[in-house]
Design an enzyme around this catalytic site. Structure first.
Site: not given
Ligand SMILES: *Cc1c(COP(=O)(O)O)cnc(C)c1O
Length: 430
Positions: A144, A239, A267
């Site tokens: 994701y 990511d 995060k």
């Molecule tokens: C949470 C997450 C996202 C998206 O971040 P948001 O702040 O919710 O838009 C993208 N990549 C990874 C790996 C994530 O865990």
């Protein structure tokens, strides 16, 4: 406030918010029942509007590695609010947070702040497309990367397939440019790169998959991605929105010793406020506006509150380096849950990388999306509800990683494992 008011709140929410929520998994759809409304967080605990306490393993979906209300973070934010909420000019804390990130994350020499993980991956991909002059991107099934159009592409099964959009509203002409292949399958990556020579701008991966349960990279997978991308001129994007400052101080790239071209963060770097970032070498990042032609901007990017929270949280992490403690504690949690399952003959497997963890209720060990999909979702749903009933809050989906924080300790662990055992018994009977 009594139970009646509480359920009215959920009714009111559903009247004015789609599904009653501001982000879909919060609605408990995949586990049934109604979500609780949080009123207060304190250390490892959440308290709902009825005053019920939960040991929190969701931790706002990752940001709260120091637990709820860490004094250093709270004080930094309180101080920042007194001097101004936002200025729309550069601020000192923005430079300090950038310097700390550059110092700690191996692949980052320069960084651009944004306000969400979605924005960070969207911008990183634009940059990759801009500098390579290529349009296709390659991702992995079940990874994701936020909800921007290019990433909402369904997994193809087995071999590399052209993407079909996962959601109405995503133009086919855009999703066609996204190739999705199985995680941990280097051969599929190689054959996709061969099939589209000089067309793939970037290979983007969660170095530890954390958005389809927790799936570790197999030995050599990340190294292999580094090799094949270098050989074909595609940029490698890690990511690390979830793994950054979570699995190690320098993120997964530090833990596994593989340095990507671009890194996305989110995060943990915001300390609980909406802060994210993307970064890489000076050469690449200077292609971003205003020094370069790749456009990217944000009204509240680098805002003083977010910068203060993030800086305070990262400074605590850099000073205390709690990662061994976190990994040990999380290891004990996962092995405790697996032992409880084994005692009861419930098929389960699990893993943790630092303080990111996951348990699958499935017969076989899970290495990819298809394996994860074989998990017993019905058992999970009832197990989840039984845990919640006993004051243990796991992510309300069998396909989300769990987290622990520096303020989770033996007391919470012992309580959790007791509740887990009872919940498994109740879930089996029910
Ligand atoms: C949470 C997450 C996202 C998206 O971040 P948001 O702040 O919710 O838009 C993208 N990549 C990874 C790996 C994530 O865990």
């Amino acid at each position: 406030m009594g139970k009646i008011d509480d359920s009215r709140l959920w009714e009111r929410a559903r009247r004015v918010l789609p599904g009653g929520v501001s982000s879909p998994v919060r609605s408990f759809r995949s586990v049934g029942g109604e979500p609780f409304f949080s009123e207060r967080g304190e250390g490892p605990y959440l308290y709902d509007v009825d005053g019920k306490r939960y040991v929190d393993y969701v931790l706002s979906w990752g940001p709260l590695i120091l637990g709820h209300g860490h004094p250093a973070v709270v004080e930094a934010v309180e101080r920042a609010t007194r001097t101004g909420l936002t200025f729309g000019t550069p601020v000192k804390t923005e430079v300090e947070l950038a310097e700390l990130i550059v110092d700690l994350v191996p692949g980052i020499e320069m960084v651009r702040f944004v306000s969400s993980g979605t924005e960070s991956t969207m911008s990183a991909i634009r940059l990759a497309r801009g500098v390579t002059g290529r349009e296709r991107i390659l991702k992995f099934d079940g990874c994701y990367h936020g909800h921007s159009d290019s990433f909402l592409v369904r997994a193809g099964s087995g071999v590399a397939t052209l993407g079909l959009p996962d959601s109405p509203g995503v133009p086919l002409s855009l999703s066609e440019l996204t190739i999705s292949v199985p995680f941990n399958d280097l051969d599929c990556v190689r054959s996709s790169l061969d099939r589209y020579p000089d067309e793939i701008a970037a290979v983007i991966v969660e170095p530890v998959m954390g958005n389809f349960g927790l799936i570790e990279p197999m030995h050599g997978f990340l190294e292999g991605l580094r090799e094949v991308t270098r050989a074909t001129g595609a940029l490698l994007v890690f990511d690390e929105v979830m793994t950054g400052f979570r699995v190690a101080l320098g993120g997964a790239q530090d833990l596994y010793g593989v340095v990507p071209d671009l890194t996305t963060l989110g995060k943990v770097i915001g300390g609980g406020l909406p802060v994210a970032a993307f970064g890489g070498s000076r050469e690449l990042m200077e292609q971003v506006a205003p020094t370069g032609p790749v456009y990217q901007a944000g009204t509240l990017s680098g805002n003083p509150l977010g910068m203060a929270a993030g800086l305070a949280q990262l400074r605590v992490l850099a000073r205390e380096r709690p990662y061994d403690h976190l990994a040990r504690l999380t290891g004990r949690l996962v092995s405790g849950i697996l032992a409880a399952a084994e005692e009861r003959g419930i098929p389960a497997s699990g893993a943790h990388v630092g303080s990111m963890w996951g348990v699958f209720f499935a017969e076989d060990p899970v290495h990819d999306y298809d394996g994860a999909k074989r998990t017993d979702t019905e058992f999970f749903a009832s197990y989840f509800r039984e845990c919640l009933e006993r004051g243990v809050f796991f992510a309300p989906s069998p396909f989300e990683a769990g987290f622990t924080s520096t303020v989770h300790g033996p007391e919470q662990l012992e309580y959790t494992l007791m509740a887990v055992g009872e919940a498994m018994d109740a879930a089996r009977v029910g």
